[in-house]
Design an enzyme around this catalytic site. Structure first.
Site, short mmCIF file in Angstrom:
data_model
loop_
_atom_site.label_atom_id
_atom_site.label_comp_id
_atom_site.label_asym_id
_atom_site.label_seq_id
_atom_site.Cartn_x
_atom_site.Cartn_y
_atom_site.Cartn_z
N GLY A 90 0.82 -1.21 0.00
CA GLY A 90 0.00 0.00 0.00
C GLY A 90 0.85 1.26 0.00
N THR A 91 1.94 1.23 0.75
CA THR A 91 2.81 2.40 0.83
C THR A 91 3.39 2.74 -0.54
OG1 THR A 91 3.37 1.94 3.14
CG2 THR A 91 4.94 3.29 1.89
N ASN A 173 -7.99 4.37 8.12
CA ASN A 173 -7.39 3.34 8.95
C ASN A 173 -7.53 3.64 10.44
OD1 ASN A 173 -5.47 5.38 7.79
ND2 ASN A 173 -4.19 4.66 9.47
N GLN A 201 -7.55 0.18 3.30
CA GLN A 201 -8.51 -0.38 4.25
C GLN A 201 -9.81 -0.77 3.55
OE1 GLN A 201 -8.21 -1.05 7.60
NE2 GLN A 201 -6.10 -0.31 7.64
N HIS A 223 -1.88 -7.33 2.67
CA HIS A 223 -1.93 -7.84 4.04
C HIS A 223 -3.09 -7.26 4.86
CE1 HIS A 223 -0.01 -4.65 6.70
NE2 HIS A 223 0.35 -4.19 5.53
N THR A 259 12.43 -7.29 -10.65
CA THR A 259 11.86 -8.61 -10.90
C THR A 259 10.60 -8.79 -10.07
OG1 THR A 259 14.06 -9.47 -11.33
CG2 THR A 259 12.35 -11.10 -10.83
N CYS A 347 4.14 7.15 20.09
CA CYS A 347 4.97 7.44 21.26
C CYS A 347 6.34 7.89 20.77
CB CYS A 347 5.11 6.22 22.15
SG CYS A 347 5.72 6.62 23.78
C1 LIG Z 1 -1.78 -0.21 5.93
C2 LIG Z 1 -2.11 1.02 5.18
C3 LIG Z 1 -1.24 1.58 4.24
C4 LIG Z 1 0.15 1.01 4.02
O1 LIG Z 1 0.10 -0.24 3.37
P1 LIG Z 1 1.35 -1.25 3.47
O2 LIG Z 1 0.95 -2.36 2.55
O3 LIG Z 1 1.41 -1.69 4.91
O4 LIG Z 1 2.55 -0.53 3.03
C5 LIG Z 1 -1.62 2.68 3.53
N1 LIG Z 1 -2.84 3.22 3.72
C6 LIG Z 1 -3.73 2.73 4.60
C7 LIG Z 1 -5.07 3.36 4.73
C8 LIG Z 1 -3.39 1.61 5.36
O5 LIG Z 1 -4.27 1.13 6.24
#
Ligand SMILES: *Cc1c(COP(=O)(O)O)cnc(C)c1O
Length: 406
Positions: A90-91, A173, A201, A223, A259, A347
């Site tokens: 996602g990142t 999230n 999400q 994930h 790859t 934190c």
């Molecule tokens: C978890 C999350 C991400 C990041 O995704 P990763 O696969 O962990 O890099 C980005 N945006 C939202 C809203 C998320 O919940």
């Protein structure tokens, strides 16, 4: 309750996880890999290990797995396979969408204004901030209401001819709030400005039909829907300007060199397919459990509030703020009692920082520091929620006593 039986029958299918007596209530942070997803991935670690770019049969076998996965994801998103790019999560999808499109649009048209919400995930917020700090873009934050929602009118009022890109999170999230992406997309389309949405999400629960939503770019990560970590996808609608942010070979239509991670890509497609197929049964069950949980906590814990929207929220998501509580301390107490949830405040070197999201919604520090998120998933049973709502009030009280004597 009649729900209990259905729940187990529907939800436990395909789960291999054993939480050894602990209660996992942090599905918004990550989900376990489903059994059928593991099974789908395994051959691509061993017999079908070839480099998908190789032209021999080993390579072709791997390549076939990837292209089948792409076709599956495209069908679920309701787009063409050419519009799906696989990433490392996602990142990375958020990075490629925001940086890639902002840079390409400026190159083409000179547009240098970026519009995002103040409640984005750091993967989107920090990317936009870097474009402002280091690359000369002007970053503008949209207002949100007290539920953390962006209104289509607010977007409309702030769009400029020089807007390079708009990016707005779909399902939040941290607070679970769902943004009216379809309506916001309409406003952006009329102005011919690309809209990216972070659906990381949302993909586990809401419509991700990109034709219906009308977005130009949409990010997902496996994930968060019972797939493996380290793999994601980005929908890029045909014709959207975008520059690759990772350069090298011509993988992924030249937009994402490196790859391809065949097993993880196959796992993402399998996870998305099985998750989407389960939604008609899973979502109503989750909504019912979620609402029982929310109602019970608000009734039994003094000085508590629900953060985010009461109805327009992710089906599996509950989030709260408790006044005069340290959210980190509370989540540690919960962990010690066998419940895994997350706290909303980061934190930093010992002193807690309230979340930007909660402050943007108008919460004061004394409330925002006491936030927790409880997110449900496939293995959550009514008994888990019962035990949680019985335990939490006592732990909030304990956390308040700890705070008072500190
Ligand atoms: C978890 C999350 C991400 C990041 O995704 P990763 O696969 O962990 O890099 C980005 N945006 C939202 C809203 C998320 O919940």
């Amino acid at each position: 309750m009649s729900m209990g039986r259905n729940w187990k029958a529907v939800i436990m299918v395909g789960m291999v996880s054993d939480f050894s007596g602990k209660t996992y209530l942090d599905y918004a942070a990550s989900t376990p890999v489903a059994e059928e997803v593991m099974a789908a991935m395994l051959p691509f670690f061993t017999n079908r290990f070839g480099n998908p770019s190789s032209t021999h049969s080993f390579g072709q076998s791997a390549e076939a797995g990837i292209e089948r996965a792409r076709a599956t994801v495209a069908e679920l998103l309701n787009c063409t396979p050419q519009e799906v790019i696989f990433t490392s999560g996602g990142t990375e999808s958020n990075n490629l969408a925001i940086r890639g499109t902002a840079l390409a649009r400026r190159e083409k048209t000179g547009a240098d204004h970026i519009l995002i919400s103040p409640v984005e995930h750091p993967a989107a917020a920090t990317t936009a901030q870097q474009l402002a700090d280091m690359f000369g873009f002007e970053l503008e934050l949209l207002p949100v209401d007290e539920t953390g929602r962006v209104s289509p009118q607010a977007v409309q009022e702030r769009l400029r001819p020089s807007t390079a890109l708009v990016s707005i999170i779909y399902g939040n999230n941290e607070i679970g709030t769902i943004n009216p992406i379809q309506q916001i997309a309409r406003v952006c389309r009329e102005a011919e400005i690309p809209l990216h949405t972070d659906a990381v999400q949302a993909a586990a629960h809401l419509s991700i039909d990109v034709a219906e939503l009308g977005v130009s770019l949409l990010s997902i990560g496996a994930h968060k829907f019972y797939g493996p970590k380290g793999v994601g996808a980005l929908f890029i609608s045909k014709g959207t300007p975008i520059l690759p942010t990772q350069t090298g070979g011509s993988h992924e239509s030249g937009l994402r060199a490196g790859t391809s991670n065949t097993p993880l890509i196959v796992g993402l497609a399998k996870a998305l397919e099985t998750t989407r197929a389960s939604l008609p049964k899973v979502n109503p069950a989750l909504i019912s459990l979620r609402d029982q949980l929310i109602q019970s906590i608000l009734q039994t814990v003094p000085d508590s509030l629900l953060t985010g929207h009461a109805r327009e929220r992710l089906p599996n998501h509950a989030s709260f703020a408790f006044r005069h509580v340290d959210g980190n301390e509370l989540s540690m107490l919960l962990d010690a009692h066998g419940f895994a949830c997350s706290s909303g405040s980061a934190c930093k070197s010992g002193s807690p920082e309230p979340s930007r999201t909660l402050l943007a919604m108008g919460l004061t520090h004394e409330w925002a520091l006491g936030s927790i998120r409880v997110s449900l998933g496939r293995a959550t049973e009514p008994a888990d929620v019962d035990r949680f709502v019985q335990t939490l009030p006592l732990l909030v009280e304990a956390a308040r006593r700890l705070g008072a004597t500190a």
